[in-house]
Design a protein around this motif. Sequence first.
Motif, PDB file in Angstrom:
ATOM      1  N   MET A   1       0.849  -1.182   0.000  1.00  0.00           N
ATOM      2  CA  MET A   1       0.000   0.000   0.000  1.00  0.00           C
ATOM      3  C   MET A   1       0.888   1.237   0.000  1.00  0.00           C
ATOM      4  O   MET A   1       1.426   1.616   1.040  1.00  0.00           O
ATOM      5  CB  MET A   1      -0.881  -0.010   1.250  1.00  0.00           C
ATOM      6  CG  MET A   1      -1.920   1.068   1.257  1.00  0.00           C
ATOM      7  SD  MET A   1      -3.053   0.962  -0.125  1.00  0.00           S
ATOM      8  CE  MET A   1      -3.729  -0.652   0.140  1.00  0.00           C
ATOM      9  N   PRO A   2       1.165   1.823  -1.137  1.00  0.00           N
ATOM     10  CA  PRO A   2       2.079   2.952  -1.203  1.00  0.00           C
ATOM     11  C   PRO A   2       1.562   4.160  -0.429  1.00  0.00           C
ATOM     12  O   PRO A   2       0.362   4.270  -0.176  1.00  0.00           O
ATOM     13  CB  PRO A   2       2.129   3.287  -2.694  1.00  0.00           C
ATOM     14  CG  PRO A   2       1.292   2.323  -3.375  1.00  0.00           C
ATOM     15  CD  PRO A   2       0.514   1.560  -2.404  1.00  0.00           C
TER      16      PRO A   2
ATOM     17  N   ILE B   1       0.263   7.738   0.356  1.00  0.00           N
ATOM     18  CA  ILE B   1      -0.707   8.525  -0.396  1.00  0.00           C
ATOM     19  C   ILE B   1      -0.156   9.922  -0.628  1.00  0.00           C
ATOM     20  O   ILE B   1       0.380  10.546   0.274  1.00  0.00           O
ATOM     21  CB  ILE B   1      -2.020   8.640   0.390  1.00  0.00           C
ATOM     22  CG1 ILE B   1      -2.477   7.279   0.889  1.00  0.00           C
ATOM     23  CG2 ILE B   1      -3.090   9.325  -0.429  1.00  0.00           C
ATOM     24  CD1 ILE B   1      -2.697   6.248  -0.143  1.00  0.00           C
ATOM     25  N   LYS B   2      -0.301  10.358  -1.829  1.00  0.00           N
ATOM     26  CA  LYS B   2       0.132  11.731  -2.122  1.00  0.00           C
ATOM     27  C   LYS B   2      -0.846  12.720  -1.502  1.00  0.00           C
ATOM     28  O   LYS B   2      -2.006  12.387  -1.287  1.00  0.00           O
ATOM     29  CB  LYS B   2       0.159  11.942  -3.636  1.00  0.00           C
ATOM     30  CG  LYS B   2       1.222  11.129  -4.330  1.00  0.00           C
ATOM     31  CD  LYS B   2       1.098  11.342  -5.811  1.00  0.00           C
ATOM     32  CE  LYS B   2       2.052  10.437  -6.558  1.00  0.00           C
ATOM     33  NZ  LYS B   2       1.858  10.519  -7.993  1.00  0.00           N
TER      34      LYS B   2
ATOM     35  N   THR C   1      -3.543  15.280  -1.276  1.00  0.00           N
ATOM     36  CA  THR C   1      -4.654  15.438  -2.222  1.00  0.00           C
ATOM     37  C   THR C   1      -4.843  16.891  -2.618  1.00  0.00           C
ATOM     38  O   THR C   1      -4.524  17.804  -1.888  1.00  0.00           O
ATOM     39  CB  THR C   1      -5.986  14.949  -1.619  1.00  0.00           C
ATOM     40  OG1 THR C   1      -6.197  15.664  -0.424  1.00  0.00           O
ATOM     41  CG2 THR C   1      -5.978  13.480  -1.386  1.00  0.00           C
ATOM     42  N   LYS C   2      -5.332  17.051  -3.778  1.00  0.00           N
ATOM     43  CA  LYS C   2      -5.749  18.381  -4.213  1.00  0.00           C
ATOM     44  C   LYS C   2      -7.165  18.227  -4.761  1.00  0.00           C
ATOM     45  O   LYS C   2      -7.577  17.122  -5.115  1.00  0.00           O
ATOM     46  CB  LYS C   2      -4.813  18.918  -5.287  1.00  0.00           C
ATOM     47  CG  LYS C   2      -4.556  17.973  -6.441  1.00  0.00           C
ATOM     48  CD  LYS C   2      -3.525  18.569  -7.356  1.00  0.00           C
ATOM     49  CE  LYS C   2      -3.225  17.659  -8.528  1.00  0.00           C
ATOM     50  NZ  LYS C   2      -2.535  16.430  -8.189  1.00  0.00           N
ATOM     51  N   LYS C   3      -7.910  19.265  -4.795  1.00  0.00           N
ATOM     52  CA  LYS C   3      -9.299  19.148  -5.206  1.00  0.00           C
ATOM     53  C   LYS C   3      -9.408  18.841  -6.692  1.00  0.00           C
ATOM     54  O   LYS C   3      -8.827  19.537  -7.523  1.00  0.00           O
ATOM     55  CB  LYS C   3     -10.049  20.441  -4.885  1.00  0.00           C
ATOM     56  CG  LYS C   3     -10.514  20.475  -3.442  1.00  0.00           C
ATOM     57  CD  LYS C   3     -11.682  19.526  -3.255  1.00  0.00           C
ATOM     58  CE  LYS C   3     -11.881  19.207  -1.778  1.00  0.00           C
ATOM     59  NZ  LYS C   3     -12.743  18.060  -1.567  1.00  0.00           N
ATOM     60  N   HIS C   4     -10.125  17.774  -7.017  1.00  0.00           N
ATOM     61  CA  HIS C   4     -10.330  17.409  -8.419  1.00  0.00           C
ATOM     62  C   HIS C   4     -11.762  17.679  -8.826  1.00  0.00           C
ATOM     63  O   HIS C   4     -12.164  17.362  -9.927  1.00  0.00           O
ATOM     64  CB  HIS C   4      -9.999  15.935  -8.625  1.00  0.00           C
ATOM     65  CG  HIS C   4      -8.551  15.651  -8.451  1.00  0.00           C
ATOM     66  ND1 HIS C   4      -7.655  15.694  -9.478  1.00  0.00           N
ATOM     67  CD2 HIS C   4      -7.857  15.391  -7.337  1.00  0.00           C
ATOM     68  CE1 HIS C   4      -6.445  15.434  -9.007  1.00  0.00           C
ATOM     69  NE2 HIS C   4      -6.553  15.241  -7.716  1.00  0.00           N
ATOM     70  N   PHE C   5     -12.540  18.228  -7.860  1.00  0.00           N
ATOM     71  CA  PHE C   5     -13.944  18.449  -8.142  1.00  0.00           C
ATOM     72  C   PHE C   5     -14.114  19.414  -9.318  1.00  0.00           C
ATOM     73  O   PHE C   5     -13.439  20.424  -9.419  1.00  0.00           O
ATOM     74  CB  PHE C   5     -14.632  19.009  -6.895  1.00  0.00           C
ATOM     75  CG  PHE C   5     -16.032  19.444  -7.152  1.00  0.00           C
ATOM     76  CD1 PHE C   5     -17.025  18.507  -7.321  1.00  0.00           C
ATOM     77  CD2 PHE C   5     -16.351  20.778  -7.258  1.00  0.00           C
ATOM     78  CE1 PHE C   5     -18.316  18.896  -7.574  1.00  0.00           C
ATOM     79  CE2 PHE C   5     -17.642  21.172  -7.509  1.00  0.00           C
ATOM     80  CZ  PHE C   5     -18.628  20.237  -7.670  1.00  0.00           C
ATOM     81  N   ALA C   6     -15.011  19.092 -10.200  1.00  0.00           N
ATOM     82  CA  ALA C   6     -15.248  19.953 -11.365  1.00  0.00           C
ATOM     83  C   ALA C   6     -16.740  20.081 -11.597  1.00  0.00           C
ATOM     84  O   ALA C   6     -17.538  19.404 -10.963  1.00  0.00           O
ATOM     85  CB  ALA C   6     -14.597  19.331 -12.591  1.00  0.00           C
ATOM     86  N   ALA C   7     -17.087  20.956 -12.504  1.00  0.00           N
ATOM     87  CA  ALA C   7     -18.497  21.116 -12.854  1.00  0.00           C
ATOM     88  C   ALA C   7     -18.976  19.830 -13.511  1.00  0.00           C
ATOM     89  O   ALA C   7     -18.183  19.041 -14.003  1.00  0.00           O
ATOM     90  CB  ALA C   7     -18.651  22.284 -13.810  1.00  0.00           C
ATOM     91  N   LYS C   8     -20.285  19.615 -13.482  1.00  0.00           N
ATOM     92  CA  LYS C   8     -20.802  18.378 -14.078  1.00  0.00           C
ATOM     93  C   LYS C   8     -20.552  18.382 -15.581  1.00  0.00           C
ATOM     94  O   LYS C   8     -20.496  19.440 -16.206  1.00  0.00           O
ATOM     95  CB  LYS C   8     -22.280  18.219 -13.745  1.00  0.00           C
ATOM     96  CG  LYS C   8     -23.213  19.144 -14.453  1.00  0.00           C
ATOM     97  CD  LYS C   8     -24.636  18.706 -14.190  1.00  0.00           C
ATOM     98  CE  LYS C   8     -25.587  19.434 -15.112  1.00  0.00           C
ATOM     99  NZ  LYS C   8     -26.944  18.941 -15.047  1.00  0.00           N
ATOM    100  N   PRO C   9     -20.394  17.184 -16.157  1.00  0.00           N
ATOM    101  CA  PRO C   9     -20.102  17.134 -17.590  1.00  0.00           C
ATOM    102  C   PRO C   9     -21.320  17.537 -18.405  1.00  0.00           C
ATOM    103  O   PRO C   9     -22.445  17.499 -17.920  1.00  0.00           O
ATOM    104  CB  PRO C   9     -19.767  15.659 -17.815  1.00  0.00           C
ATOM    105  CG  PRO C   9     -20.494  14.948 -16.740  1.00  0.00           C
ATOM    106  CD  PRO C   9     -20.522  15.859 -15.563  1.00  0.00           C
TER     107      PRO C   9
ATOM    108  N   PRO D   1     -22.945  12.734 -11.346  1.00  0.00           N
ATOM    109  CA  PRO D   1     -23.674  14.016 -11.345  1.00  0.00           C
ATOM    110  C   PRO D   1     -24.102  14.436 -12.745  1.00  0.00           C
ATOM    111  O   PRO D   1     -23.717  15.494 -13.238  1.00  0.00           O
ATOM    112  CB  PRO D   1     -22.641  14.982 -10.763  1.00  0.00           C
ATOM    113  CG  PRO D   1     -21.333  14.413 -11.171  1.00  0.00           C
ATOM    114  CD  PRO D   1     -21.499  12.924 -11.214  1.00  0.00           C
TER     115      PRO D   1
END
Lengths: 233, 241
Positions: free
Chosen positions: B5-6, B8-9, B11-19, B108
């Motif tokens: 189990m390497p 963990i880097k 985290t940064k927010k990957h949240f984006a608007a819905k496609p 979403p």
Amino acid sequence: MITVKKLVKRFGLKIVLRGVDFEVQPGEFVALLGPNGAGKTTFLRILASLSRPSLGEVNIAGYKLPAQAEQVRARLGVVSHLPLLYGDLTAEENLRFYARLYNVPNSEARITEVLEMVGLDTRRQDLVRTYSRGMQQRLTIGRAVLHDPDVMLFDEPYTGLDQDASSMLDDVLKTVASQGRTVVMTSHDLARAEDLATRFDILSRGVITASATRRQLKKSNLLTFYKQALAAS
Amino acid sequence: MNNTMPAIKATKKHFAAKPSFLRAVFAIVWKDIQAEYRSLELISAMLVFSLLVIIIFNFALDVEFKVRQTVAAGVLWTTFAFAGTLGLNRSMAVEKDRGCLDGLLLAPVDRSAIYFGKAISNLIFMLVVEAVVLPVYSVLYGRNLIQPGLLMVILLGSIGYVGVGTLLATMSVQTRTRDILLSILLFPVVLPVLLPAIIASNGFLAGVELAEILFPIGLLVAYDVIFIAVAFMVFDNVVEE
């Protein structure tokens, strides 16, 4: 982060949830415990916007369900005992598909990051149907965190896992929780819940009958607390 | 198996608007094509079934060559309808068995994008099967079925069939009797598509004037629009408990 008021869920004449009040603060890890048929999965499915409440209010991350379900879903990561993965696609292809659905920016880099996180980067090109149950469950968690959700819902994530796979899943869950996410997990496994959660709620016959934080509860007393809560319900 | 189990880097927010709607539809269609390309389960089952139906009808209708020509359109659409049911069942069973339908519903995206994505995939698979079946029919029934007018009718009929079939398959797959329920639900509902499709196909095969078969073609277009519009409106309610 999560506020539920007087939630009722009926399936025909059967009432599964009978006025549940539930609140979770940002960063909390709540273990929702209870016997079979208590309504845990139904409750989690309502939080996940997969099921509509019959009565009551549900707010997640400032958005109302079911009216603002799409906004809620963008902030949710859900893991159940089913993999929610396509066996005829590779791990990478599965994550790429979900990255498109969640519109994840820099998706290729994020997929690599997630596969490394769940320890499957060397098997990224393999079809998911060739994975063991434990590996599938780790990839399921990878899929759920791909869009970096604020809230994670785990429905019996240890179902069907052997001891090694369960230990490995412990590590992944601890990592997910340590990243500041709000987590709600249903489980029958009191020992694992005790190890991971910061709060324990007991759901019995469709209502939450008892709640205690880790501080309020001495570690050795979860089983006693659980039994007392069920006996009182 | 990789058991490590390497670390963990951060985290940064990957949240984006819905496609966008189209992006979501394309993602589902591409996923279905990729999965089908690997397994060939759906197309091969539909194809084998279609060819068996052709052969069975060929022996069952072992009558005069001229008579056989007159029933060609009916046999053609019966074959498509039966094979299509098989494909629709399989297409939704894949989503249901491993919880993937929940995976789609958790995204979403507008849920009608899921409907359109699945319907387009089903249509592509059905058209592939039809493309293989038509030349075989042409040989056995002594009629050239590769005609632009007939191909248009087959496309319109397939759109209507798949449009309502995808909705009903989504409903039936959530029940214990999904294998039989789809056929029971689908055939009565899809009759308004099948009947004008058979009449129009017969017209093209008999070489009648286009003006004489404009009415069934118009009916086909109208039913396609109605079925797809209804499915678009009710899909959300069908998939949510």
